[in-house]
Scaffold this motif. Structure first.
Motif, mmCIF file in Angstrom:
data_model
loop_
_atom_site.group_PDB
_atom_site.id
_atom_site.type_symbol
_atom_site.label_atom_id
_atom_site.label_comp_id
_atom_site.label_asym_id
_atom_site.label_seq_id
_atom_site.Cartn_x
_atom_site.Cartn_y
_atom_site.Cartn_z
ATOM 1 N N GLY A 13 0.812 -1.206 0.000
ATOM 2 C CA GLY A 13 0.000 0.000 0.000
ATOM 3 C C GLY A 13 0.846 1.257 0.000
ATOM 4 N N VAL A 14 0.214 2.370 0.307
ATOM 5 C CA VAL A 14 0.813 3.701 0.267
ATOM 6 C C VAL A 14 0.356 4.478 1.483
ATOM 7 C CG1 VAL A 14 0.869 5.869 -1.041
ATOM 8 C CG2 VAL A 14 0.741 3.712 -2.259
ATOM 9 N N ILE A 15 1.227 5.334 2.026
ATOM 10 C CA ILE A 15 0.828 6.319 3.027
ATOM 11 C C ILE A 15 0.850 7.665 2.323
ATOM 12 C CG2 ILE A 15 1.441 7.496 5.178
ATOM 13 C CD1 ILE A 15 2.674 4.858 6.125
ATOM 14 N N ILE A 43 13.469 10.903 6.944
ATOM 15 C CA ILE A 43 12.379 11.520 6.195
ATOM 16 C C ILE A 43 11.820 10.487 5.219
ATOM 17 C CG2 ILE A 43 11.733 13.342 4.590
ATOM 18 C CD1 ILE A 43 14.008 15.028 5.860
ATOM 19 N N LEU A 44 10.587 10.094 5.444
ATOM 20 C CA LEU A 44 9.934 9.084 4.608
ATOM 21 C C LEU A 44 9.257 9.706 3.397
ATOM 22 C CD1 LEU A 44 8.373 7.040 7.527
ATOM 23 C CD2 LEU A 44 10.482 6.554 6.275
ATOM 24 N N GLY A 45 8.804 10.949 3.526
ATOM 25 C CA GLY A 45 8.169 11.659 2.426
ATOM 26 C C GLY A 45 8.090 13.139 2.759
ATOM 27 N N HIS A 46 8.298 13.981 1.761
ATOM 28 C CA HIS A 46 8.210 15.429 1.966
ATOM 29 C C HIS A 46 6.763 15.888 1.832
ATOM 30 C CE1 HIS A 46 12.483 16.152 2.231
ATOM 31 N NE2 HIS A 46 12.655 15.332 1.207
ATOM 32 N N VAL A 51 4.402 8.008 0.639
ATOM 33 C CA VAL A 51 5.407 7.046 1.063
ATOM 34 C C VAL A 51 5.001 5.701 0.475
ATOM 35 C CG1 VAL A 51 6.501 5.922 3.035
ATOM 36 C CG2 VAL A 51 5.721 8.297 3.237
ATOM 37 N N GLU A 52 5.871 5.117 -0.322
ATOM 38 C CA GLU A 52 5.578 3.816 -0.914
ATOM 39 C C GLU A 52 6.868 3.098 -1.244
ATOM 40 O OE1 GLU A 52 3.684 3.985 -4.816
ATOM 41 O OE2 GLU A 52 4.021 6.119 -4.794
ATOM 42 N N PRO A 53 6.898 1.814 -1.323
ATOM 43 C CA PRO A 53 5.827 0.906 -0.928
ATOM 44 C C PRO A 53 5.792 0.724 0.586
ATOM 45 C CG PRO A 53 7.682 -0.384 -1.660
ATOM 46 C CD PRO A 53 8.062 1.074 -1.845
ATOM 47 N N VAL A 54 4.607 0.470 1.090
ATOM 48 C CA VAL A 54 4.383 0.183 2.500
ATOM 49 C C VAL A 54 3.637 -1.149 2.554
ATOM 50 C CG1 VAL A 54 3.250 0.966 4.607
ATOM 51 C CG2 VAL A 54 4.236 2.641 3.044
ATOM 52 N N PHE A 55 4.096 -2.044 3.403
ATOM 53 C CA PHE A 55 3.487 -3.372 3.484
ATOM 54 C C PHE A 55 2.785 -3.536 4.826
ATOM 55 C CE2 PHE A 55 6.845 -3.649 0.411
ATOM 56 C CZ PHE A 55 6.252 -4.339 -0.620
ATOM 57 N N TYR A 56 1.559 -4.085 4.785
ATOM 58 C CA TYR A 56 0.729 -4.248 5.981
ATOM 59 C C TYR A 56 0.343 -5.711 6.152
ATOM 60 C CZ TYR A 56 -3.279 -3.978 9.097
ATOM 61 O OH TYR A 56 -4.162 -4.184 10.124
ATOM 62 N N CYS A 57 0.497 -6.221 7.375
ATOM 63 C CA CYS A 57 0.077 -7.574 7.704
ATOM 64 C C CYS A 57 -1.217 -7.486 8.508
ATOM 65 C CB CYS A 57 1.145 -8.297 8.523
ATOM 66 S SG CYS A 57 0.639 -9.947 9.060
ATOM 67 N N LYS A 62 0.908 -5.122 11.603
ATOM 68 C CA LYS A 62 2.211 -4.460 11.523
ATOM 69 C C LYS A 62 2.378 -3.841 10.147
ATOM 70 C CE LYS A 62 4.072 -6.449 15.327
ATOM 71 N NZ LYS A 62 3.973 -5.744 16.557
ATOM 72 N N ILE A 63 3.119 -2.731 10.101
ATOM 73 C CA ILE A 63 3.456 -2.059 8.849
ATOM 74 C C ILE A 63 4.968 -2.064 8.699
ATOM 75 C CG2 ILE A 63 3.536 0.185 7.693
ATOM 76 C CD1 ILE A 63 0.784 0.776 8.806
ATOM 77 N N ILE A 64 5.436 -2.348 7.486
ATOM 78 C CA ILE A 64 6.864 -2.323 7.192
ATOM 79 C C ILE A 64 7.101 -1.323 6.070
ATOM 80 C CG2 ILE A 64 8.813 -3.641 6.296
ATOM 81 C CD1 ILE A 64 7.679 -6.065 7.710
ATOM 82 N N ILE A 65 8.075 -0.432 6.281
ATOM 83 C CA ILE A 65 8.453 0.577 5.295
ATOM 84 C C ILE A 65 9.944 0.429 5.028
ATOM 85 C CG2 ILE A 65 8.652 3.050 4.822
ATOM 86 C CD1 ILE A 65 6.360 3.466 6.838
ATOM 87 N N ASP A 66 10.327 0.346 3.764
ATOM 88 C CA ASP A 66 11.734 0.270 3.386
ATOM 89 C C ASP A 66 12.310 1.681 3.404
ATOM 90 O OD1 ASP A 66 14.217 -0.357 2.388
ATOM 91 O OD2 ASP A 66 13.496 -1.074 0.462
ATOM 92 N N THR A 67 13.355 1.904 4.181
ATOM 93 C CA THR A 67 13.945 3.240 4.285
ATOM 94 C C THR A 67 15.181 3.417 3.406
ATOM 95 O OG1 THR A 67 15.270 2.618 6.217
ATOM 96 C CG2 THR A 67 13.090 3.560 6.630
#
Length: 76
Positions: A13-15, A43-46, A51-57, A62-67
């Motif tokens: 998904g996306v934030i 900074i994940l997004g200005h 913010v993408e990609p974001v993974f949700y279980c 839980k949410i996982i974001i690749d930095t």
């Protein structure tokens, strides 16, 4: 992507950003939203940026974001 906690398939998904930057800040440095401009963090997004990609279980909630490639102001 599989959840590292339960190994179930995660949903991609996306934030969506709003008027402010979305950033990760260590909990011990957090002083509330009023002081967000002064925080050093990842900074994940200005402003207005998604913010993408974001993974949700769904199972673990839980949410996982690749930095990778994100700006880390703690190192500046």
């Amino acid at each position: 992507m599989h959840c590292p906690y339960c190994n179930e398939e995660m949903h991609e998904g996306v934030i969506h950003g709003d008027r402010y930057s979305t950033k990760w800040v260590p909990v011990e440095k957090d002083r509330g939203g009023i002081f967000q401009w002064f925080y050093k963090g990842i900074i994940l997004g200005h402003m207005g940026e998604d913010v993408e990609p974001v993974f949700y279980c769904e199972k673990c909630e839980k949410i996982i974001i690749d930095t990778k490639g994100k700006r880390d102001t703690r190192k500046e």
